[in-house]
Design a protein around this motif. Structure first.
Motif, PDB file in Angstrom:
ATOM      1  N   PHE A  35      49.331  22.378  56.148  1.00 13.52           N
ATOM      2  CA  PHE A  35      49.701  23.770  55.803  1.00 13.52           C
ATOM      3  C   PHE A  35      48.937  24.470  55.011  1.00 13.52           C
ATOM      4  N   LEU A  36      48.555  23.970  53.758  1.00 11.07           N
ATOM      5  CA  LEU A  36      47.749  24.617  52.538  1.00 11.07           C
ATOM      6  C   LEU A  36      46.320  24.583  53.327  1.00 11.07           C
ATOM      7  N   LEU A  37      45.800  23.689  53.864  1.00 13.26           N
ATOM      8  CA  LEU A  37      44.450  23.727  54.492  1.00 13.26           C
ATOM      9  C   LEU A  37      44.358  24.936  55.452  1.00 13.26           C
ATOM     10  N   ALA A  38      45.410  24.956  56.299  1.00  7.33           N
ATOM     11  CA  ALA A  38      45.435  26.006  57.330  1.00  7.33           C
ATOM     12  C   ALA A  38      45.470  27.387  56.624  1.00  7.33           C
ATOM     13  N   LEU A  39      46.221  27.497  55.474  1.00  8.79           N
ATOM     14  CA  LEU A  39      46.461  28.823  55.001  1.00  8.79           C
ATOM     15  C   LEU A  39      45.159  29.236  54.178  1.00  8.79           C
ATOM     16  N   ILE A  40      44.479  28.107  53.619  1.00 10.56           N
ATOM     17  CA  ILE A  40      43.126  28.604  52.992  1.00 10.56           C
ATOM     18  C   ILE A  40      42.036  29.008  53.795  1.00 10.56           C
ATOM     19  N   GLY A  41      42.099  28.214  55.134  1.00 12.43           N
ATOM     20  CA  GLY A  41      41.115  28.553  56.202  1.00 12.43           C
ATOM     21  C   GLY A  41      41.502  30.159  56.603  1.00 12.43           C
ATOM     22  N   ILE A  61      52.834  30.187  58.045  1.00 11.74           N
ATOM     23  CA  ILE A  61      52.144  29.250  57.328  1.00 11.74           C
ATOM     24  C   ILE A  61      52.714  29.141  55.944  1.00 11.74           C
ATOM     25  N   VAL A  62      52.915  30.389  55.348  1.00 11.10           N
ATOM     26  CA  VAL A  62      53.238  30.468  54.050  1.00 11.10           C
ATOM     27  C   VAL A  62      54.680  29.912  53.964  1.00 11.10           C
ATOM     28  N   ILE A  63      55.512  30.562  54.969  1.00 11.22           N
ATOM     29  CA  ILE A  63      56.812  29.898  55.040  1.00 11.22           C
ATOM     30  C   ILE A  63      57.104  28.352  55.383  1.00 11.22           C
ATOM     31  N   GLY A  64      55.967  27.868  56.130  1.00  6.14           N
ATOM     32  CA  GLY A  64      56.056  26.568  56.378  1.00  6.14           C
ATOM     33  C   GLY A  64      55.795  25.555  55.129  1.00  6.14           C
ATOM     34  N   LEU A  65      54.860  26.096  54.406  1.00  9.19           N
ATOM     35  CA  LEU A  65      54.310  25.395  53.081  1.00  9.19           C
ATOM     36  C   LEU A  65      55.477  25.447  52.097  1.00  9.19           C
ATOM     37  N   VAL A  66      56.034  26.530  51.946  1.00  4.04           N
ATOM     38  CA  VAL A  66      57.169  26.495  50.920  1.00  4.04           C
ATOM     39  C   VAL A  66      58.049  25.659  51.400  1.00  4.04           C
ATOM     40  N   GLY A  67      58.753  25.643  52.696  1.00  4.62           N
ATOM     41  CA  GLY A  67      59.809  24.980  53.256  1.00  4.62           C
ATOM     42  C   GLY A  67      59.543  23.414  52.897  1.00  4.62           C
ATOM     43  N   GLN A  68      58.049  22.964  53.090  1.00  4.96           N
ATOM     44  CA  GLN A  68      57.707  21.611  53.005  1.00  4.96           C
ATOM     45  C   GLN A  68      57.727  20.837  51.781  1.00  4.96           C
ATOM     46  N   LYS A  90      61.790  26.515  58.660  1.00  2.00           N
ATOM     47  CA  LYS A  90      60.944  26.106  59.673  1.00  2.00           C
ATOM     48  C   LYS A  90      61.010  27.046  60.974  1.00  2.00           C
ATOM     49  N   LYS A  91      62.644  27.226  61.275  1.00  2.00           N
ATOM     50  CA  LYS A  91      62.962  28.285  62.193  1.00  2.00           C
ATOM     51  C   LYS A  91      62.515  29.758  62.088  1.00  2.00           C
ATOM     52  N   ILE A  92      62.565  30.122  60.553  1.00  2.00           N
ATOM     53  CA  ILE A  92      62.078  31.419  60.471  1.00  2.00           C
ATOM     54  C   ILE A  92      60.484  31.522  60.501  1.00  2.00           C
ATOM     55  N   SER A  93      59.724  30.585  60.298  1.00  2.00           N
ATOM     56  CA  SER A  93      58.285  30.421  60.563  1.00  2.00           C
ATOM     57  C   SER A  93      57.850  30.656  61.969  1.00  2.00           C
ATOM     58  N   TYR A  94      58.773  30.059  62.766  1.00  2.00           N
ATOM     59  CA  TYR A  94      58.471  30.133  64.370  1.00  2.00           C
ATOM     60  C   TYR A  94      58.909  31.769  64.904  1.00  2.00           C
ATOM     61  N   VAL A  95      59.743  32.411  64.147  1.00  2.00           N
ATOM     62  CA  VAL A  95      59.810  33.446  64.657  1.00  2.00           C
ATOM     63  C   VAL A  95      59.031  34.473  64.038  1.00  2.00           C
ATOM     64  N   ALA A  96      58.421  34.034  63.130  1.00  2.00           N
ATOM     65  CA  ALA A  96      57.097  34.835  62.664  1.00  2.00           C
ATOM     66  C   ALA A  96      56.016  34.880  63.492  1.00  2.00           C
ATOM     67  N   VAL A  97      55.685  33.729  64.004  1.00  2.00           N
ATOM     68  CA  VAL A  97      54.658  33.556  65.041  1.00  2.00           C
ATOM     69  C   VAL A  97      55.067  34.279  66.176  1.00  2.00           C
TER      70      VAL A  97
END
Length: 196
Positions: A35-41, A61-68, A90-97
């Motif tokens: 998640f962090l690598l994807a966020l940086i990219g 990605i930020v929400i997923g990173l915080v969740g993990q 995780k569900k909120i991150s899916y809704v964001a996408v």
């Protein structure tokens, strides 16, 4: 398939939780690193500032990173508060996408609709210009018909492209008869060899 079954049947798996360390599930840092690598990219790419889909994807990605990192890694048992919050995130991150996808699709449809309107306007303008051009051509030819002298226009091959009324009277051919003929036919036979 049999080797895979034998592996899981006879090889003991490591424990899922480590209650003796502060992070009860340290293996959760592996997906967090992705998640962090994807966020940086995505942040380096910078399209998230102007592209609505990438904006919502970065939020996901930020929400997923915080969740993990903050919740899943601290979960000590199944269905504790940290576990439930991590899965909710995780569900909120899916809704964001999905939100980003819907907004991006809506922008795409609006842009295509604007293109269609602009194309219709362009077609209308082109049609108006063609009508004006045709009217101007007809006025021009009408003026040439009023001229007191015979006028003939030829194309690059020497074929008659236009003749006015005085040319019809002088040469005793209709415009339709003259159209497309060689201009040489109007020159007296004894002068044709000098005319070209």
């Amino acid at each position: 398939p049999a080797a895979s079954f034998a592996f899981f049947a006879f090889v003991p798996l490591p424990p899922a939780y480590y209650p003796d360390i502060p992070f009860h599930r340290p293996e959760e840092f592996v997906p967090a690193a992705f998640f962090l690598l994807a966020l940086i990219g995505y942040l380096k790419k910078g399209h998230w500032k102007v592209d609505s889909f990438e904006h919502w994807l970065v939020l996901s990605i930020v929400i997923g990173l915080v969740g993990q990192t903050v919740f899943m890694s601290f979960s000590g048992v199944l269905f504790d508060m940290e576990f439930d919050v991590a899965h909710l995130l995780k569900k909120i991150s899916y809704v964001a996408v999905l939100t980003g996808l819907l907004i991006s699709t809506a922008h795409l449809f609006k842009r295509e609709q604007a293109y269609a309107v602009a194309l219709q306007d362009s077609q209308g303008e082109l049609k108006r210009q063609m009508i004006e051009s045709q009217e101007a051509r007809e006025r021009y030819y009408a003026l040439l018909d009023l001229a007191p002298v015979a006028m003939i226009a030829i194309d690059k091959e020497g074929k008659i492209a236009f003749s006015n009324l005085q040319a019809e009277r002088l040469f005793e051919y209709t415009r339709a008869e003259l159209q497309g003929l060689s201009v040489e036919m109007l020159v007296p036979p004894h002068l044709r060899h000098k005319h070209p």
